[in-house]
Design an enzyme around this catalytic site. Structure first.
Site, PDB file in Angstrom:
ATOM      1  N   LYS A 113     -56.833-112.272  41.576  1.00 52.51           N
ATOM      2  CA  LYS A 113     -58.140-112.713  41.110  1.00 52.51           C
ATOM      3  C   LYS A 113     -58.317-114.177  41.506  1.00 52.51           C
ATOM      4  CE  LYS A 113     -60.710-112.932  36.689  1.00 52.51           C
ATOM      5  NZ  LYS A 113     -60.574-112.635  35.236  1.00 52.51           N
ATOM      6  N   SER A 194     -63.990-109.655  33.519  1.00 52.39           N
ATOM      7  CA  SER A 194     -64.278-110.504  34.664  1.00 52.39           C
ATOM      8  C   SER A 194     -63.422-110.223  35.894  1.00 52.39           C
ATOM      9  CB  SER A 194     -64.128-111.969  34.274  1.00 52.39           C
ATOM     10  OG  SER A 194     -62.766-112.275  33.928  1.00 52.39           O
ATOM     11  N   SER A 218     -61.129-108.686  29.945  1.00 51.99           N
ATOM     12  CA  SER A 218     -61.369-108.931  31.370  1.00 51.99           C
ATOM     13  C   SER A 218     -60.401-108.244  32.310  1.00 51.99           C
ATOM     14  CB  SER A 218     -61.369-110.437  31.654  1.00 51.99           C
ATOM     15  OG  SER A 218     -62.526-111.032  31.116  1.00 51.99           O
TER      16      SER A 218
END
Length: 527
Positions: A113, A194, A218
């Site tokens: 990420k 996210s 997330s």
């Protein structure tokens, strides 16, 4: 006009009508991939037999990223591909040829990420144009551990900008740098966030593993929405050094994969105490060198599983799947117990206050760590940048950044009061108390509802979620596929006490092996 030119004109005029009648390319078009749905044991077996090399594998994944992520269905899960990935894989092949294999992650492609620092040719942006050319001065602890284990960091995944804690009415999976990530099952649907790009990249077979980060939901939400397995560990089991922060108390990186086995293998490589993240000092004595030893097909026999009731009743289709999941759990030997109340009322409000205080403190510290040449050096400068930028505020505001910036600096009496109330409500008088009184091994709930259509005007449309109690307590949670509503996957979450990853991996593996709901996405245009 001759016959050929008339025919050509007719094709041009009718092509929109024809294309609208032809089904969107299905599995045969985009899932013709040599390593489709491979797990780590399969990949390692192929390496050992000499069927392919890490260099060939990495090239294949990069080619798939180019044909599916950047073009074709254009799911847009990646911000950048590591320009050194092929060379790294080639060096790992040389090591293997010389008899050195670092472990089960040797030669395995992993995506990070893009809020996890790497000290290489890739920037770390949090999806923000303010950090578009930000190159950290050192690897994050997570990146270093992966490199040491022999993993190939394939690239950086798109995310909900600033890990979805920037402003109100945000659409998950959108960032100023990366644009909008799509759900690979139905392209008009949202990937959740996210860790949106991380979840999509794993699900679409653009990588074998990804590392996401979670404050509250997330990792588990994008894992659920994209039909994969995602684990947020106990806060402190995996270091946050070099991860762009939201909450010191609630943040954790964690592995995302297509199987519980792959997630367990990855977790084994990520753990370790880190003097620069004091939370990890609490993990001493709780770290397991190999989490795969807890994977047991009969792991549900005799287990007492609590049912977290709050997410139920919001979506009857999810409730129906959950009812089937409960039957599967009972058939596998588990005893199910209803939980009337899991956390104290008002705990969520205390959690939000804690996040705002810690966001200001942590974000300022991170921006300062980028050195004197960094474009953005503090939260004030970030807020000013967003006001002046032509892209950043086009869909949603930066209310959370502004609210955080107004908080007192730490230490603060208001902060300490909120922190104490949150931990008492979620831990002492919450999960700890309930699990002790009912003698539970784990707690279950639906992870979320089927993915909604991405909406840049109204933002996300959450119907339900179950990550809150574990998030506020700082305790582990893992989601695995529970089934499908039409073409959209839905997950079931298992969570429990601090450092209970072995128990959670045992029961989730048993459930996964008994049900095997995972199936590759088909990249349907709309539904």
């Amino acid at each position: 006009m001759n016959k050929i030119s008339k025919l050509t004109l007719m094709v041009i005029l009718l092509s929109p009508i024809i294309s609208s009648c032809i089904p969107y390319p299905q599995e045969s078009n985009y899932n013709d991939f040599r390593f489709l749905e491979f797990d780590i044991p399969q990949m390692q077996a192929g390496y050992e037999k000499g069927e392919f090399t890490a260099e060939e594998v990495v090239k294949a994944y990069i080619s798939r990223i180019q044909s599916i992520d950047a073009s074709g269905p254009a799911i847009n899960s990646m911000i950048v591909v590591n320009p050194d990935a092929i060379a790294i894989a080639a060096r790992l092949d040389e090591e293997r040829a010389s008899g050195k294999v670092r472990g089960p992650l040797h030669g395995i492609p992993v995506v990070l990420k893009d809020n996890i620092d790497t000290h290489d040719k890739m920037p770390t942006t949090a999806g923000s144009r303010a950090l578009k050319n930000s190159f950290p001065l050192q690897d994050s602890f997570v990146a270093r551990k992966l490199r040491e284990a022999g993993a190939v960091i394939l690239g950086k995944a798109n995310l909900s900008e600033w890990a979805n804690f920037r402003g109100e009415l945000s659409p998950s999976g959108w960032s100023g740098v990366g644009g909008q990530t799509k759900n690979p099952y139905i392209l008009s649907r949202n990937p959740c966030g996210s860790s949106s790009g991380s979840g999509v990249a794993v699900s679409a077979n653009l990588t074998m593993l990804a590392i996401g980060t979670e404050t509250n939901g997330s990792i588990v939400c994008p894992s659920h929405a994209n039909g994969i397995v995602g684990l947020k560990p106990t806060v402190g089991l995996v270091s946050r050094t070099g991860v762009i922060p939201i909450s010191f108390t609630q943040d954790s990186p964690g592995p995302m994969g297509r199987t519980v086995t792959d997630v367990a293998i990855c977790l084994s490589a990520l753990t370790g105490t880190d003097s620069t993240d004091v939370k990890t000092l609490q993990s001493a004595g709780h770290i397991q060198p190999d989490y795969t030893k807890f994977l047991n097909k009969d792991g549900l026999k005799g287990k007492r599983i609590g049912i977290y009731q709050d997410p139920l009743g919001a979506n009857f289709k999810v409730d129906s799947l959950f009812s089937l999941a409960k039957k599967d759990l009972v058939a596998a030997g588990a005893e199910l117990i209803k939980i009337e109340q899991l956390v104290e009322s008002g705990t969520g409000n205390h959690s939000f206050e804690v996040m705002l205080f810690e966001y200001k403190n942590g974000l300022n510290q991170y921006l300062q760590s980028l050195g004197p040449k960094a474009r953005i050096k503090n939260l004030n400068e970030l807020i000013d940048f967003n006001h002046q930028d032509s892209v950043e505020l086009q869909f949603f505001n930066q209310a959370y950044l502004e609210m955080a910036n107004e908080k007192e600096n730490l230490p603060s009496e208001s902060y300490q009061k909120a922190l104490k109330s949150m931990q008492e409500g979620a831990q002492t008088n919450g999960i700890d108390k309930v699990m002790a009184e009912l003698n539970l091994d784990a707690i279950i709930a639906p992870t979320g509802s089927p993915a909604w259509k991405t909406d840049h005007i109204n933002g996300d449309s959450f119907q339900l979620g179950s990550s809150g109690p574990a998030a506020m307590a700082g305790y582990p949670i893992i989601t695995v596929p529970m089934g499908f509503v039409e073409e959209l996957p839905v997950g079931i979450s298992f969570f429990g006490l601090a450092w209970s990853e072995p128990a959670l991996l045992e029961v989730t593996y048993a459930y996964e092996q008994a049900t095997k709901h995972r199936k590759a996405p088909r990249f349907i245009e709309d539904f």
